[in-house]
Design an enzyme around this catalytic site. Structure first.
Site, short mmCIF file in Angstrom:
data_model
loop_
_atom_site.label_atom_id
_atom_site.label_comp_id
_atom_site.label_asym_id
_atom_site.label_seq_id
_atom_site.Cartn_x
_atom_site.Cartn_y
_atom_site.Cartn_z
N LEU A 8 -0.23 7.46 -4.80
CA LEU A 8 -1.27 6.52 -4.36
C LEU A 8 -2.27 7.21 -3.43
O LEU A 8 -1.88 7.82 -2.43
CB LEU A 8 -0.64 5.33 -3.63
CG LEU A 8 0.46 4.58 -4.38
CD1 LEU A 8 0.80 3.28 -3.66
CD2 LEU A 8 0.09 4.31 -5.83
N ARG A 15 -9.77 5.62 9.34
CA ARG A 15 -9.55 6.19 10.68
C ARG A 15 -9.72 7.70 10.74
O ARG A 15 -9.62 8.30 11.81
CB ARG A 15 -8.16 5.77 11.19
CG ARG A 15 -8.15 4.29 11.58
CD ARG A 15 -6.86 3.93 12.27
NE ARG A 15 -5.76 3.80 11.33
CZ ARG A 15 -4.48 3.91 11.67
NH1 ARG A 15 -4.15 4.19 12.92
NH2 ARG A 15 -3.54 3.77 10.77
N LYS A 22 -9.75 11.25 2.47
CA LYS A 22 -8.65 11.64 3.35
C LYS A 22 -7.74 12.71 2.73
O LYS A 22 -7.39 13.70 3.38
CB LYS A 22 -7.82 10.40 3.71
CG LYS A 22 -6.61 10.74 4.55
CD LYS A 22 -6.04 9.53 5.23
CE LYS A 22 -5.19 8.69 4.32
NZ LYS A 22 -4.54 7.58 5.05
N GLN A 72 -8.24 2.17 -9.14
CA GLN A 72 -8.03 0.92 -8.44
C GLN A 72 -9.38 0.57 -7.79
O GLN A 72 -9.71 1.11 -6.73
CB GLN A 72 -6.93 1.06 -7.38
CG GLN A 72 -6.53 -0.27 -6.79
CD GLN A 72 -5.64 -0.14 -5.56
OE1 GLN A 72 -5.65 0.87 -4.87
NE2 GLN A 72 -4.87 -1.18 -5.29
N ASP A 102 -0.94 10.86 1.08
CA ASP A 102 -1.20 11.25 2.48
C ASP A 102 0.08 11.54 3.23
O ASP A 102 0.15 11.42 4.44
CB ASP A 102 -2.03 10.16 3.19
CG ASP A 102 -1.33 8.81 3.23
OD1 ASP A 102 -0.17 8.72 2.79
OD2 ASP A 102 -1.94 7.85 3.72
N GLY A 139 7.69 -0.64 7.35
CA GLY A 139 8.42 -1.83 6.92
C GLY A 139 9.91 -1.68 7.24
O GLY A 139 10.47 -0.59 7.16
N ASN A 169 11.39 1.65 5.69
CA ASN A 169 10.99 1.97 4.32
C ASN A 169 10.03 3.15 4.34
O ASN A 169 8.95 3.08 4.90
CB ASN A 169 10.30 0.74 3.71
CG ASN A 169 9.66 1.06 2.36
OD1 ASN A 169 10.15 1.91 1.64
ND2 ASN A 169 8.57 0.37 2.06
N ASN A 375 -15.09 62.88 6.57
CA ASN A 375 -15.27 62.48 7.96
C ASN A 375 -16.58 61.71 8.06
O ASN A 375 -17.66 62.24 7.79
CB ASN A 375 -15.33 63.71 8.88
CG ASN A 375 -15.53 63.27 10.33
OD1 ASN A 375 -14.59 62.92 11.00
ND2 ASN A 375 -16.79 63.27 10.78
C1 UD1 Z 1 3.58 0.93 3.34
C2 UD1 Z 1 4.75 -0.01 3.06
C3 UD1 Z 1 5.70 0.01 4.24
C4 UD1 Z 1 6.18 1.41 4.49
C5 UD1 Z 1 5.00 2.35 4.69
C6 UD1 Z 1 5.46 3.77 4.77
C7 UD1 Z 1 3.81 -1.77 1.67
C8 UD1 Z 1 3.35 -3.16 1.62
N1 UD1 Z 1 4.24 -1.33 2.85
O1 UD1 Z 1 2.89 0.37 4.45
O2 UD1 Z 1 6.82 -0.83 3.97
O3 UD1 Z 1 7.03 1.46 5.60
O4 UD1 Z 1 4.08 2.24 3.59
O5 UD1 Z 1 4.38 4.62 5.00
O6 UD1 Z 1 3.81 -1.09 0.67
N2 UD1 Z 1 -2.91 2.47 -1.13
C9 UD1 Z 1 -3.66 2.41 -2.27
N3 UD1 Z 1 -4.20 1.20 -2.63
C10 UD1 Z 1 -4.04 0.08 -1.91
C11 UD1 Z 1 -3.29 0.17 -0.71
C12 UD1 Z 1 -2.72 1.37 -0.35
O7 UD1 Z 1 -3.83 3.40 -2.97
O8 UD1 Z 1 -4.57 -0.95 -2.32
C13 UD1 Z 1 -2.34 3.76 -0.72
C14 UD1 Z 1 -2.98 4.25 0.57
O9 UD1 Z 1 -4.04 5.15 0.28
C15 UD1 Z 1 -1.83 4.97 1.25
C16 UD1 Z 1 -0.57 4.29 0.70
O10 UD1 Z 1 -0.98 3.58 -0.44
O11 UD1 Z 1 -1.77 6.32 0.88
C17 UD1 Z 1 0.11 3.39 1.71
O12 UD1 Z 1 -0.74 2.35 2.04
P1 UD1 Z 1 -0.79 1.75 3.48
O13 UD1 Z 1 -1.75 0.65 3.50
O14 UD1 Z 1 -0.94 2.84 4.48
O15 UD1 Z 1 0.69 1.14 3.62
P2 UD1 Z 1 1.42 0.82 4.95
O16 UD1 Z 1 0.81 -0.36 5.57
O17 UD1 Z 1 1.54 2.05 5.75
CA CA Z 2 0.22 4.10 6.09
#
Ligand code: UD1
Ligand code: CA
Length: 452
Positions: A8, A15, A22, A72, A102, A139, A169, A375
């Site tokens: 993903l 940020r 990123k 997406q 990431d 999570g 998680n 040299n």
């Molecule tokens: C997510 C988990 C959380 C876990 C954490 C670990 C969910 C709902 N929560 O939370 O339980 O502990 O990761 O790091 O899954 N991304 C997309 N498309 C989207 C949303 C996110 O590609 O629509 C990608 C982001 O670029 C990122 C990753 O998914 O690389 C995680 O997304 P992020 O929103 O950071 O999840 P967390 O809130 O950290």
């Molecule tokens: Ca995150």
């Protein structure tokens, strides 16, 4: 079993405050997504699917066809992100490994254990968890009295009791593909307006299925980069991992915190790396060298028993027993044969210095080939550029160039030719001939002026 990774990378990375997506931000010379791709490669023979959204074109431009892309368009959550890979993967793979782009510290061994656990698990998926003393951000894993996983609760929605749960998680999962695509369409919109991948736990549990977990005891591997502070943190850890590997294989690193070795560099045992040294790109270093302090070596091949002090070496080749510096600069196409000595303030570009050649002080040698044991007197310059074109200088064996010699290319000097101090050589010099003056002209041996 055929395993395909879904990575993903559609998130906005707000940020980072950056124009660069990123996942293309670099740690030790390579984009963080590359570390993730490297961790996935030993686990899955299949090309991964990268879910892109924000700045998709830049990401695609950087990675080209190294991955398949799923789009997406709107970032509606991790569940929605994985769903975008359905049309590419449904019916084409047995297992789907999901992770984030990431998270550059994730290790291949961890991913292997996860996939292996799911291969032996009859249920729909296995996920990676980590237990920490001070849980924050991630999570929480909710288990029943029997220890079976019941749900993942996001921090924002957690009760105080759930917040205290220390098992987290990681966001890394291995799914049975046959189950995943049906279940993912059943995820409902969360109160925050996102489709949470983590809801798959409750969906499995409500169908009477068992969700499996494995844990890692190295929490650092799960660090997700959201800010440049995190980027610096993970860079430090990558640096430590690399330095440790080389120290354990016989390389002395005087100050690991101040030594920056990129992942593809190789170093033979018994070489010593002094502080503030940067070894970059595809650099290869032989045995018993001393590199640094204050040195940058990029994309270069360094033989055995070489010494490079406070110098910059780029796209160059050093054979054995070469010493450079302080303040040497080797540029593209510099090739220093065995035993070459290059002292302070020298620059060499597109040039071959033959074995045993000495260039002690303040010289520029470009577009040149020298024989052996030449040299190169202090301040010698090859005037290789006429404003439009570069020209070649050819120097024979055992040529002696007096201090401040200007070699106006194209020009050649035969074996054992000599130039006097300050000679401006505009015409070819025959072997064993001495030239002096500006423009330089031959003199009889008897009149030979000593170099100063
Ligand atoms: C997510 C988990 C959380 C876990 C954490 C670990 C969910 C709902 N929560 O939370 O339980 O502990 O990761 O790091 O899954 N991304 C997309 N498309 C989207 C949303 C996110 O590609 O629509 C990608 C982001 O670029 C990122 C990753 O998914 O690389 C995680 O997304 P992020 O929103 O950071 O999840 P967390 O809130 O950290
Ligand atoms: Ca995150």
């Amino acid at each position: 079993m055929k395993t395909t990774a879904v990575i993903l990378a559609a998130g906005q990375g707000t940020r980072m405050h950056s124009d660069l997506p990123k996942v293309l931000h670099s740690a030790l010379g390579r984009p963080m997504i590359q570390y993730v791709l490297d961790a996935v490669a030993p686990v899955s023979g299949e090309k991964p699917v990268l879910v892109v959204g924000h700045k998709a074109n830049e990401v695609k431009h950087a990675l080209q066809d190294r991955v398949h892309y799923a789009h997406q368009a709107e970032q509606l959550g991790t569940g929605h992100a994985v769903q975008q890979a359905e049309s590419l993967l449904k019916g084409h793979t047995d297992l789907v490994l999901v992770l984030y782009a990431d998270m550059p510290l994730i290790r291949a061994e961890t991913l292997k254990s996860l996939v292996k656990a799911q291969q032996n698990h009859p249920g729909p998926f296995t996920m990676l968890t980590v237990t920490v003393d001070d849980p924050r951000g991630f999570g929480r894993i909710i288990r029943n009295a029997a220890g079976e996983v019941q749900a993942i609760v996001e921090e924002a929605q957690a009760t105080p009791g759930q917040l205290a749960v220390k098992e987290l998680n990681a966001g890394v999962y291995c799914f049975s593909s046959a189950w995943l695509w049906g279940a993912i369409n059943r995820i409902e919109l969360s109160p925050k307006g996102e489709y949470y991948l983590t809801d798959l736990v409750e969906i499995a549990v409500s169908d009477g299925m068992n969700v499996n977990t494995i844990s890692t005891d190295e929490p650092s591997e799960l660090i997700g980069v959201n800010t440049r502070v995190h980027l610096a943190e993970i860079t430090k850890i990558i640096q430590q991992r690399i330095n440790q590997k080389w120290m354990l294989s016989g390389v002395t690193i005087a100050d690991p915190a101040a030594t920056y070795i990129e992942p593809e560099v190789t170093i033979a045992p018994d070489t010593i790396i002094l502080p503030n040294t940067h070894l970059q790109g595809g650099t290869q270093i032989g045995t018993k060298c001393v590199i640094g302090p204050n040195t940058i070596v990029r994309d270069s091949q360094i033989g055995n028993h070489c010494e490079i002090k406070a110098s910059v070496v780029e796209n160059a080749v050093l054979e054995d027993h070469v010493d450079i510096g302080p303040f040497g600069h080797l540029r593209k196409g510099a090739h220093l044969a065995e035993g070459v000595h290059m002292g302070n303030f020298g620059e060499v570009k597109e040039a071959y210095l033959g074995p045993g050649t000495k260039m002690g002080h303040f010289s520029y040698i470009g577009n040149t080939t020298t024989g052996e044991s030449v040299n190169i007197g202090a301040g010698t310059i090859t005037c290789n550029y006429d404003g439009a074109q570069k020209h070649h200088t050819q120097i024979g064996n055992k040529v002696f160039l007096g201090s401040d010699t200007m070699l106006v290319a194209p020009v050649s000097l035969g074996d054992e030719a000599q130039t006097g101090a300050g000679a401006v050589v505009t015409k070819d010099v025959s072997a064993k001939t001495v030239v002096v003056g500006a423009p330089a002209r031959p003199i009889l041996k008897a009149e030979k002026v000593e170099d100063v």
